[in-house]
Design an enzyme around this catalytic site. Sequence first.
Site, PDB file in Angstrom:
ATOM      1  N   LYS A  50      61.493 -37.131 -38.572  1.00  0.00           N
ATOM      2  CA  LYS A  50      62.249 -36.701 -39.763  1.00  0.00           C
ATOM      3  C   LYS A  50      61.330 -35.829 -40.617  1.00  0.00           C
ATOM      4  O   LYS A  50      60.111 -36.084 -40.690  1.00  0.00           O
ATOM      5  CB  LYS A  50      62.698 -37.939 -40.541  1.00  0.00           C
ATOM      6  CG  LYS A  50      63.660 -37.673 -41.690  1.00  0.00           C
ATOM      7  CD  LYS A  50      64.149 -39.009 -42.282  1.00  0.00           C
ATOM      8  CE  LYS A  50      65.126 -38.771 -43.427  1.00  0.00           C
ATOM      9  NZ  LYS A  50      65.581 -40.031 -44.032  1.00  0.00           N
ATOM     10  N   SER A 125      70.529 -40.250 -44.703  1.00  0.00           N
ATOM     11  CA  SER A 125      69.902 -38.962 -44.758  1.00  0.00           C
ATOM     12  C   SER A 125      69.191 -38.546 -43.465  1.00  0.00           C
ATOM     13  O   SER A 125      68.814 -37.383 -43.326  1.00  0.00           O
ATOM     14  CB  SER A 125      68.909 -38.904 -45.910  1.00  0.00           C
ATOM     15  OG  SER A 125      67.909 -39.863 -45.752  1.00  0.00           O
ATOM     16  N   SER A 149      69.651 -44.996 -44.828  1.00  0.00           N
ATOM     17  CA  SER A 149      69.483 -43.695 -44.193  1.00  0.00           C
ATOM     18  C   SER A 149      69.068 -43.680 -42.739  1.00  0.00           C
ATOM     19  O   SER A 149      68.994 -42.604 -42.140  1.00  0.00           O
ATOM     20  CB  SER A 149      68.487 -42.857 -44.996  1.00  0.00           C
ATOM     21  OG  SER A 149      69.096 -42.472 -46.215  1.00  0.00           O
TER      22      SER A 149
END
Lengths: 447, 86
Positions: A50, A125, A149
């Site tokens: 990420k 997210s 997330s």
Amino acid sequence: MRDIVSTYLKTIKETDQDIKAFLEIYDDVEEQAEGQGKDKPLSGVLVALKDNLLLKGKKAQSASQILSGYKAPYTATAVERLKQAGAIFVGRTNMDEFAMGSSTEHSSFGPTRNPHDPSRIPGGSSGGSAAAVAAGMVTVALGSDTGGSIRQPAALCGVVGLKPTYGAVSRYGLMAMGSSLDQIGPFGRSVTDVEKIHNIIAGPDEYDATTLTKEERADQPKTKDSYTIGVPWSLVEREGIDEGVLENFRKSLEKLREQGHEIKDVEFEYLEKSLAVYYIVMPAEVSSNLARFDGVKYGLRAEAKDGIEEYFATRAAGFGDEVKRRIILGTYLLSAGYYDAYYGQAVQVRSLIRQELEEKWQDVDLIATPTTPTPAWELGEISDPLQMYLADIFTVPANIAGVPAISVPSGEVETDGAKLPLGLQFMAPHLGEDRLFDVGKRFLDEN
Amino acid sequence: MHLAKLARIRLTESEIKQYQKEVSDILGYVEQVQEVGDAPEEGVKRQPRVVLREDDNPHESGTFKEDLLANAPESEDGFIKVPRIL
């Protein structure tokens, strides 16, 4: 090895044309593969990171313009541990800017698409990481989870996602969003893979004082032949939850019964206040953590006539809408005159939620809920911020209480002709990851 | 808008209007924490554990200077260069 990797990269780049899971595919993947050899635990394993995780020498920007050009001067502990184990890092994945969002639509680079239906969001997210694994571009990926997330995009993309116990995994090298809530966790297509990654990255770290010490990790909840699983029905059967999700959840519970577990109703007085507590505590921590982005030391610096003007202009230009909203909200909640009523109160309610949950473990071994109240929605469908926040209703309690939680794929629901994945979430007591892996593997018939 | 000043973000007129409404809606939702009763009992308050350490064995001065300066928008002679403050 190099040729195999080259072929993989070509496929990844083609697949990603439509999905846009990646912000960048590194230019040294073949070299990494050669360097990592064949005899390490993760040799040959392609991993995606990420965009809020630091890998030395590589760009990282939490999908924000305010960190344009920033290159990590050090590597996150969790990433370093994967590297030591032989992993090959393919690239950095798309996310909601500074991890603020549940759809990856708040990325300053545009959204990632759900591999199951490209007109829909992958969740957020960590949408890019979830999509990369779901689409088969990488075996595993790392994400971060502050209010859901990892688990929510895992559910919406049909893969496994784990949020560990707070303090189980070092946050060193993870760009901070809500420091009392954030954890790094793995995505995988099986619980077995997720377990493997977690066990490599977890552990004490002298660079993160919030990690649990070896002594603190000594006492872990035991796995059992069968579990008593609590379901907070009054939280689950509420307005706004999709009928298809409820039906899928009931089917999952049936399967668990058939597997020998006992399902029990649990009542909570405070748990459903978790979302309200979260949207006070998190913006407060965000407003503090994001004060460091000032255009002085790194990233974007706007043109301005003096240093003070420069702060205002840089942050106006560099932050997206959702980020500004949460910073403003957090600033308000912490401001003089309101601090006690909101933040002070939220911290106390948080204690009550924690304590109540801890007491429940005397009655049940695990708690189960659907991971999300709905399947993936269409890009652009939800524009009201508060409505988007309600997507986190089942996931935030685990962050508020600091307990581990996993989402495992639980089947599909049909919506407007599209077959969309759903997830089943298990929560376990503090340091109860082994229970999550155990019940998850059995639910997915992995043994 | 006072909050924008505290947050060090310059906002446009329309942004101010937008955020005023949105923040107000969100506050309407999170206000429910005030409905919860009294402070928790003593037993619930966790004792923070002290994690401070001595500043022993500092690394050699300048070890990370190159890496850190490389990210600065502007630098000169080993310093980060910024617009004048005064």
